[in-house]
Write a protein that holds these residues in place. Structure first.
Motif, mmCIF file in Angstrom:
data_model
loop_
_atom_site.group_PDB
_atom_site.id
_atom_site.type_symbol
_atom_site.label_atom_id
_atom_site.label_comp_id
_atom_site.label_asym_id
_atom_site.label_seq_id
_atom_site.Cartn_x
_atom_site.Cartn_y
_atom_site.Cartn_z
ATOM 1 N N ALA A 136 0.838 -1.195 0.000
ATOM 2 C CA ALA A 136 0.000 0.000 0.000
ATOM 3 C C ALA A 136 0.874 1.246 0.000
ATOM 4 C CB ALA A 136 -0.911 0.009 1.232
ATOM 5 N N ARG A 137 0.279 2.342 -0.468
ATOM 6 C CA ARG A 137 0.822 3.684 -0.263
ATOM 7 C C ARG A 137 -0.296 4.470 0.397
ATOM 8 N NH1 ARG A 137 5.639 4.409 -2.698
ATOM 9 N NH2 ARG A 137 6.163 3.069 -4.454
ATOM 10 N N ASN A 141 -0.245 -9.540 14.854
ATOM 11 C CA ASN A 141 -0.360 -10.843 14.214
ATOM 12 C C ASN A 141 -0.339 -10.615 12.717
ATOM 13 O OD1 ASN A 141 -3.166 -10.209 13.375
ATOM 14 N ND2 ASN A 141 -3.641 -10.506 15.549
ATOM 15 N N ALA A 142 -0.549 -11.655 11.933
ATOM 16 C CA ALA A 142 -0.414 -11.550 10.486
ATOM 17 C C ALA A 142 -1.492 -10.690 9.839
ATOM 18 C CB ALA A 142 -0.425 -12.943 9.857
ATOM 19 N N GLN A 143 -2.541 -10.342 10.566
ATOM 20 C CA GLN A 143 -3.621 -9.542 9.999
ATOM 21 C C GLN A 143 -3.670 -8.123 10.548
ATOM 22 O OE1 GLN A 143 -5.537 -10.694 7.417
ATOM 23 N NE2 GLN A 143 -4.092 -12.417 7.547
ATOM 24 N N ARG A 175 -6.515 -4.529 9.106
ATOM 25 C CA ARG A 175 -6.997 -5.816 9.611
ATOM 26 C C ARG A 175 -6.961 -6.889 8.522
ATOM 27 N NH1 ARG A 175 -8.479 -5.850 14.601
ATOM 28 N NH2 ARG A 175 -9.077 -3.945 15.703
ATOM 29 N N ASP A 176 -6.253 -6.598 7.438
ATOM 30 C CA ASP A 176 -6.116 -7.585 6.369
ATOM 31 C C ASP A 176 -4.659 -7.738 5.939
ATOM 32 O OD1 ASP A 176 -5.691 -5.244 4.988
ATOM 33 O OD2 ASP A 176 -7.472 -5.412 3.723
ATOM 34 N N GLY A 177 -3.764 -7.638 6.902
ATOM 35 C CA GLY A 177 -2.359 -7.867 6.618
ATOM 36 C C GLY A 177 -1.643 -6.737 5.923
ATOM 37 N N GLN A 215 -7.174 1.938 7.685
ATOM 38 C CA GLN A 215 -8.185 2.871 8.151
ATOM 39 C C GLN A 215 -7.541 3.834 9.148
ATOM 40 O OE1 GLN A 215 -8.756 -0.701 8.675
ATOM 41 N NE2 GLN A 215 -9.283 -0.655 6.491
ATOM 42 N N PRO A 216 -7.859 5.131 9.045
ATOM 43 C CA PRO A 216 -7.280 6.117 9.972
ATOM 44 C C PRO A 216 -7.662 5.822 11.419
ATOM 45 C CG PRO A 216 -8.320 7.204 8.098
ATOM 46 C CD PRO A 216 -8.730 5.761 8.043
#
Length: 313
Positions: free
Chosen positions: A116-117, A131-133, A148-150, A155-156
């Motif tokens: 992501a950017r 954890n991984a997520q 929450r998806d790795g 989300q701010p």
């Protein structure tokens, strides 16, 4: 008069400053390939299982199995400054840095991809994956976001209810399950619900806090400007000042296998506590190089990181 502020990006040696308009170039190049990448300016270090992974300027990432022999990562798709690393096991890790870039590795740091950017391309200063997520990234001017998806979407987060824009320099976990952030101008924050909500902590400090750690006995440590070291209880409710033995800015802390705490900072500062964490003995390296990170080796010696790359102590 407008304040000019410098977050804990790398030390004066890199001469990196932050401005509101700073962002990664649209035509980002891959990391520079170097013959001796371990001597490139390095900002952060983390463990991926038994492996050490360090990162820094121009997208350089270096790896070592023993702390003595280093090699450059095969593939890093950006050449911007990478400021922080977080691994959840020997293979999965994340790196963040300038321009809001979030990188991911699934092979212990050998190769990386851009996940992501982040919107508005903030200067990211620290990242922590529980954890991984689930992970949280924080940075300059009060920026904070969680995934929450790795790391694919973010989300701010609102850390300060006052709506201020103090730099959030370092996020770390306490041993009792809380998350903590060391920030600018003595500001510090705590979350007891995995980052969903945050409360300001009264540290009693006025200078910036640049690093922190959850100690094995459950207590908390934060450190920063002017050699300041703060020791807190498990929840961060009560803090006391410790004498670091120096007035140099402290940039990183780590607890050693024997329970002592090591600190590094500007001007070649290296300080070690006694076993009861009551006082520190501080020395300065002859080269006076600013230091940005440290990692204990398996043989008990320390590895230091800074503008000259990896330095064996």
């Amino acid at each position: 008069m407008t304040r000019i502020r410098f977050p804990r990006l790398f030390l004066a040696a890199l001469a990196v400053t932050v401005s509101c308009g700073l962002s990664a170039a649209e035509d980002e190049m891959p990391a520079i390939a170097l013959a001796s990448a371990e001597h490139a300016p390095l900002v952060a270090v983390a463990r991926a299982g038994q492996r050490l992974v360090a990162a820094g300027d121009q997208g350089v990432v270096v790896l070592s199995e023993d702390g003595e022999h280093w090699r450059q990562a095969r593939s890093v798709p950006v050449d911007s400054l990478l400021t922080a690393l977080s691994f959840v096991d020997e293979r999965q890790g994340w790196a963040v840095g300038h321009g809001g870039v979030v990188l991911h590795t699934e092979d212990g740091g050998e190769s990386w991809s851009v996940l992501a950017r982040l919107e508005s391309r903030p200067v990211l200063l620290s990242v922590l994956f529980e954890n991984a997520q689930h992970g949280i990234a924080v940075g300059a001017y009060g920026y904070a976001a969680q995934t929450r998806d790795g790391g694919r979407t973010w989300q701010p987060l609102v850390v300060s209810a006052e709506g201020d824009d103090f730099h959030l320099n370092h996020i770390f976990a306490g041993r009792s399950g809380g998350l903590f952030i060391a920030g600018e101008a003595g500001h510090a924050y705590r979350s007891l619900d995995h980052g969903e909500s945050w409360q300001a902590l009264d540290t009693g400090a006025s200078g910036s806090l640049w690093s922190g750690a959850g100690l094995r006995d459950g207590r908390l440590l934060m450190a920063g400007m002017s050699g300041r070291v703060l020791l807190g209880d498990r929840q961060g409710e009560r803090w006391q000042s410790l004498d670091s033995g120096s007035h140099e800015a402290i940039t990183a802390v780590a607890q050693l296998a024997d329970g002592r705490v090591a600190l590094v900072g500007n001007g070649g500062l290296l300080a070690l506590s006694d076993s009861r964490l009551e006082r520190f003995s501080a020395v300065q390296r002859e080269d006076r190089l600013n230091l940005s990170a440290l990692a204990p080796r398996t043989d008990g010696h320390l590895l230091l990181f800074g503008p000259a790359g990896v330095i064996a102590q």
